[in-house]
Motif scaffolding. Sequence first.
Motif, PDB file in Angstrom:
ATOM      1  N   GLY A  64       0.818  -1.208   0.000  1.00 39.42           N
ATOM      2  CA  GLY A  64       0.000   0.000   0.000  1.00 39.42           C
ATOM      3  C   GLY A  64       0.849   1.254   0.000  1.00 39.42           C
ATOM      4  N   ALA A  65       0.181   2.406   0.013  1.00 40.13           N
ATOM      5  CA  ALA A  65       0.895   3.670   0.161  1.00 40.13           C
ATOM      6  C   ALA A  65       1.736   3.599   1.426  1.00 40.13           C
ATOM      7  N   CYS A  66       2.941   4.169   1.389  1.00 37.76           N
ATOM      8  CA  CYS A  66       3.880   3.983   2.501  1.00 37.76           C
ATOM      9  C   CYS A  66       3.531   4.826   3.724  1.00 37.76           C
ATOM     10  N   VAL A  67       2.566   5.727   3.609  1.00 39.90           N
ATOM     11  CA  VAL A  67       2.095   6.528   4.738  1.00 39.90           C
ATOM     12  C   VAL A  67       0.583   6.404   4.817  1.00 39.90           C
ATOM     13  N   GLY A  68       0.058   6.210   6.017  1.00 42.52           N
ATOM     14  CA  GLY A  68      -1.380   6.116   6.209  1.00 42.52           C
ATOM     15  C   GLY A  68      -1.947   7.394   6.816  1.00 42.52           C
ATOM     16  N   ARG A  69      -3.242   7.563   6.652  1.00 37.62           N
ATOM     17  CA  ARG A  69      -3.991   8.675   7.258  1.00 37.62           C
ATOM     18  C   ARG A  69      -3.319  10.029   6.996  1.00 37.62           C
ATOM     19  N   VAL A  70      -2.943  10.253   5.753  1.00 41.27           N
ATOM     20  CA  VAL A  70      -2.290  11.514   5.393  1.00 41.27           C
ATOM     21  C   VAL A  70      -3.285  12.662   5.574  1.00 41.27           C
ATOM     22  N   GLY A  71      -2.882  13.655   6.343  1.00 35.50           N
ATOM     23  CA  GLY A  71      -3.760  14.805   6.563  1.00 35.50           C
ATOM     24  C   GLY A  71      -3.671  15.816   5.442  1.00 35.50           C
ATOM     25  N   LYS A  72      -2.456  16.141   5.032  1.00 34.14           N
ATOM     26  CA  LYS A  72      -2.235  17.107   3.949  1.00 34.14           C
ATOM     27  C   LYS A  72      -1.256  16.525   2.939  1.00 34.14           C
ATOM     28  N   PHE A  73      -1.580  16.709   1.673  1.00 30.90           N
ATOM     29  CA  PHE A  73      -0.729  16.288   0.556  1.00 30.90           C
ATOM     30  C   PHE A  73      -0.437  17.564  -0.236  1.00 30.90           C
ATOM     31  N   ILE A  74       0.724  18.146   0.037  1.00 24.41           N
ATOM     32  CA  ILE A  74       1.092  19.452  -0.500  1.00 24.41           C
ATOM     33  C   ILE A  74       2.139  19.266  -1.585  1.00 24.41           C
ATOM     34  N   CYS A  75       2.000  19.993  -2.673  1.00 25.33           N
ATOM     35  CA  CYS A  75       2.910  19.830  -3.805  1.00 25.33           C
ATOM     36  C   CYS A  75       3.558  21.154  -4.172  1.00 25.33           C
ATOM     37  N   VAL A  76       4.772  21.052  -4.682  1.00 30.16           N
ATOM     38  CA  VAL A  76       5.523  22.201  -5.150  1.00 30.16           C
ATOM     39  C   VAL A  76       5.623  22.107  -6.665  1.00 30.16           C
ATOM     40  N   GLY A  77       5.156  23.145  -7.363  1.00 23.61           N
ATOM     41  CA  GLY A  77       5.202  23.151  -8.820  1.00 23.61           C
ATOM     42  C   GLY A  77       6.435  23.875  -9.342  1.00 23.61           C
ATOM     43  N   LEU A  78       6.890  23.483 -10.522  1.00 22.05           N
ATOM     44  CA  LEU A  78       7.996  24.167 -11.216  1.00 22.05           C
ATOM     45  C   LEU A  78       9.232  24.310 -10.329  1.00 22.05           C
ATOM     46  N   ASN A  79       9.602  23.220  -9.658  1.00 23.51           N
ATOM     47  CA  ASN A  79      10.710  23.293  -8.705  1.00 23.51           C
ATOM     48  C   ASN A  79      12.018  22.734  -9.246  1.00 23.51           C
ATOM     49  N   TYR A  80      12.093  22.484 -10.544  1.00 21.35           N
ATOM     50  CA  TYR A  80      13.340  22.042 -11.167  1.00 21.35           C
ATOM     51  C   TYR A  80      13.668  23.011 -12.301  1.00 21.35           C
ATOM     52  N   MET A  99      -2.413  21.706  -3.731  1.00 23.64           N
ATOM     53  CA  MET A  99      -2.756  20.551  -2.897  1.00 23.64           C
ATOM     54  C   MET A  99      -3.341  19.434  -3.754  1.00 23.64           C
ATOM     55  N   LYS A 100      -3.029  18.215  -3.360  1.00 17.67           N
ATOM     56  CA  LYS A 100      -3.734  17.046  -3.870  1.00 17.67           C
ATOM     57  C   LYS A 100      -4.571  16.493  -2.718  1.00 17.67           C
ATOM     58  N   PRO A 101      -5.831  16.133  -2.934  1.00 14.54           N
ATOM     59  CA  PRO A 101      -6.621  15.572  -1.841  1.00 14.54           C
ATOM     60  C   PRO A 101      -6.089  14.205  -1.431  1.00 14.54           C
ATOM     61  N   PRO A 102      -6.047  13.922  -0.137  1.00 15.34           N
ATOM     62  CA  PRO A 102      -5.486  12.636   0.297  1.00 15.34           C
ATOM     63  C   PRO A 102      -6.182  11.415  -0.294  1.00 15.34           C
ATOM     64  N   ASN A 103      -7.450  11.565  -0.720  1.00 17.19           N
ATOM     65  CA  ASN A 103      -8.145  10.395  -1.253  1.00 17.19           C
ATOM     66  C   ASN A 103      -7.625   9.981  -2.628  1.00 17.19           C
ATOM     67  N   CYS A 104      -6.689  10.764  -3.215  1.00 19.78           N
ATOM     68  CA  CYS A 104      -6.082  10.329  -4.478  1.00 19.78           C
ATOM     69  C   CYS A 104      -4.942   9.353  -4.249  1.00 19.78           C
ATOM     70  N   ILE A 105      -4.547   9.152  -2.984  1.00 27.34           N
ATOM     71  CA  ILE A 105      -3.379   8.331  -2.671  1.00 27.34           C
ATOM     72  C   ILE A 105      -3.684   6.845  -2.873  1.00 27.34           C
ATOM     73  N   VAL A 106      -2.761   6.160  -3.535  1.00 29.39           N
ATOM     74  CA  VAL A 106      -2.853   4.709  -3.723  1.00 29.39           C
ATOM     75  C   VAL A 106      -1.462   4.119  -3.518  1.00 29.39           C
ATOM     76  N   GLY A 107      -1.380   2.811  -3.623  1.00 27.27           N
ATOM     77  CA  GLY A 107      -0.112   2.127  -3.472  1.00 27.27           C
ATOM     78  C   GLY A 107       0.755   2.262  -4.715  1.00 27.27           C
ATOM     79  N   PRO A 108       2.031   1.912  -4.596  1.00 30.63           N
ATOM     80  CA  PRO A 108       2.983   2.107  -5.697  1.00 30.63           C
ATOM     81  C   PRO A 108       2.764   1.201  -6.891  1.00 30.63           C
ATOM     82  N   TYR A 109       2.004   0.115  -6.710  1.00 27.75           N
ATOM     83  CA  TYR A 109       1.754  -0.818  -7.803  1.00 27.75           C
ATOM     84  C   TYR A 109       0.278  -0.899  -8.163  1.00 27.75           C
ATOM     85  N   ASP A 110      -0.544  -0.032  -7.572  1.00 26.71           N
ATOM     86  CA  ASP A 110      -1.972  -0.021  -7.893  1.00 26.71           C
ATOM     87  C   ASP A 110      -2.201   0.597  -9.273  1.00 26.71           C
TER      88      ASP A 110
END
Length: 281
Positions: A64-80, A99-110
Motif C-alpha cells: 500500500g501507500a507507505c504513509v497512512g492517514r495523510v492529513g495534507k498532501f502538498i505539492c511544489v510546482g515548477l521546482n526544477y 494541494m492534492k486531496p489525500p483520497n487520491c493516494i494509492v499504493g505504488p503498484y496499484d
Amino acid sequence: MKLVRYGEYGAEKPGLVDGTGVLRDLSAHVTDIAGDALLPESLANLRALDPSSLPAVEGAPRIGACVGRVGKFICVGLNYTDHAEEAGMAIPDEPVLFMKPPNCIVGPYDNVEIPRGSQKTDWEVELGIVIGKTAKYVSVEDAYDHVAGYCVINDVSERHFQLERGGQWDKGKGCDTFGPLGPWLVTTDEITDPHVLDMWLEVDGKRYQNGSTRTMIFNVPFIVSYISQFMSLQPGDVISTGTPPGVGLGQKPPVYLKAGQTMRLAIAGLGEQQQTTVASA
C-alpha cells in the motif's frame, strides 16, 4: 529503515523491509505507519528493534501507500530548473504550492485511472518528504528535525483539467488514483543528502524522465520551512517536491497516457513503482 504498509486497500498493516529484502511485520509495535508512529521517539524505538526478531510476512501481499492517514498532501510546482525551461515558464521567486486531496493516494503498484473526459493525463516522478514532527514557523536550520523520511511519488496530472479548465491546478491533480506513494518510507538516517538522488520514469519501456534532485530550485529544508510559515505541518503530512524534465506535456509533440499502458519510475535509494493505466469506471 524502509517502512512499508502492506495488505488490502484500507486494511494495510505496518511493516519494514530488512537488510536482506525480507518484509517483516511491525503490528506488535505500531498500529500503522502514520501519525504518532512517525514521531522521532517512535522511529527511534523502531530503529532499536532487531529486524530478525520480527515475523516475516509470507507470500507477496499488496504493497500500500507507505504513509497512512495523510492529513495534507502538498505539492511544489515548477521546482526544477530544467523542467521550468521545458514548460516555457519562468523560474519562480517563491515555491508554487498546490494541494492534492489525500483520497487520491494509492499504493505504488496499484492501477492509475484515466479519468472520464481526460485528454491529457500525464506523469511526474517526484521526491516526497514525509513529516515526522509538527512544524510551525520553523527555520531552515531546524527544518530537517521535522522530517521523518522520503518516498517516491508519481504526481499524476491531467493537463487539460489543470491548465485549460479555469481555476486552480487542483482539479487536474486530485483525480482518484493520482497519488501513488512508496514503495517505502525511507527514514532520514538512510538518505545522507536528498539533493543528489537520480530519478527516472518510463512509459511502456521508453524512458521519458531521466533527472536528478540536483536541479531542484528550492531544497528540502527550505520547502519545509517555507510551507510552515503558511500552515502547520503534522506527522504524516506529505510534500511532493516537483519533477525533472521529460513529462508528457514537454514532448514535441506532447505525449499523454491512455488505458493499457505501464509506467515505471524510481528514485535512487527510495525504491521503484509500477502502475498500469486503466479507464475510470
